[in-house]
Scaffold this active site. Structure first.
Site: not given
Ligand code: DX5
Ligand code: ZN
Length: 225
Positions: A12, A41, A70, A141, A178
């Site tokens: 990510s 986001m 995403h 998630m 996550g």
């Molecule tokens: C959180 C994102 C994830 C995040 C994952 O809202 O959707 O994709 O970037 O990060 P890590 O792997 O550090 O939990």
């Molecule tokens: Zn994500």
């Protein structure tokens, strides 16, 4: 984008250098990333704000493989075409982002992109029962969305197992998003997941000047399952 259930690692870019996305995408792909996970986001659906379609369009030429977008945004329908035009191969919307997820998935598919359905940790799999024929990927998630570097929510492993049974042999990816590390990856792959998003576990300790660290981190996750 042909379907196969072989293990894919999708770093990510939320954990990447925000001043250098193009170089970061090239680096993680050169170091073994299968997909590039792009966390959009809006500061409304989640308490954080990252970037929009223009950034996705700008990084597209730097991604050879799958651009997995995403959308942590609400409302979502009005923006789907913009992410498809930006070059997204997969567009995932949150079931919780609005009242008409069935229509949202239809709209994503209508653009030619693969349709992803993202589920927050509190959402049960009974919610997807009538959506399976409209879905190419279900993103489970394993943290509450909004930030990288959070702790893995272990209750979601059982959800993955039940989801895998519900999917059967339909060509639907189960993506985990996550807190994926070499410690948590084996749990979710054993339960039936095939796409692993990892932000901090891939980018930690590395940089575009030290991309071999990204490779080591990706290999550590792959070797753990
Ligand atoms: C959180 C994102 C994830 C995040 C994952 O809202 O959707 O994709 O970037 O990060 P890590 O792997 O550090 O939990
Ligand atoms: Zn994500």
């Amino acid at each position: 984008m042909t379907f196969d259930r072989s293990l894919k690692i999708a770093p990510s870019i939320l954990s990447a250098d925000f001043a250098n996305f193009g170089a970061e995408c090239r680096a993680i792909e050169a170091q073994g990333a299968d997909w590039v996970h792009v966390d959009v986001m809006d500061g409304h659906f989640v308490p954080n704000l990252t970037f929009g379609p223009a950034t996705c369009k700008a990084i597209r030429p730097h991604i050879k493989g799958v651009m997995d977008v995403h959308l942590m945004i609400a409302p979502v329908d009005a923006y789907i075409q913009a992410y498809a035009d930006a070059g997204a191969d997969v567009i995932s919307a949150h079931l919780e982002a609005g009242p008409h997820i069935h229509r949202t998935l239809q709209a994503i598919r209508a653009t030619g992109a693969k349709a992803g359905l993202a589920l927050n940790p509190g959402t049960g799999i009974e919610a997807v029962e009538y959506l399976l024929d409209l879905t190419d990927l279900i993103c489970v998630m394993t943290v509450n969305p909004g930030f990288g570097g959070q702790s893995f929510i272990h209750s979601q492993v059982e959800k993955v197992r039940k989801l895998r049974a519900m999917i059967g042999d339909r060509p639907i990816h189960i993506e985990i998003d996550g807190g994926v590390t070499p410690q948590t990856a084996p749990l979710v792959v054993a339960a039936g997941a095939d796409v692993l998003v990892a932000g901090s576990a891939v980018f930690k300790g590395g940089s575009v000047d030290r991309p071999e660290v990204y490779g080591d981190n990706i290999r550590a996750i792959r070797a753990s399952v």
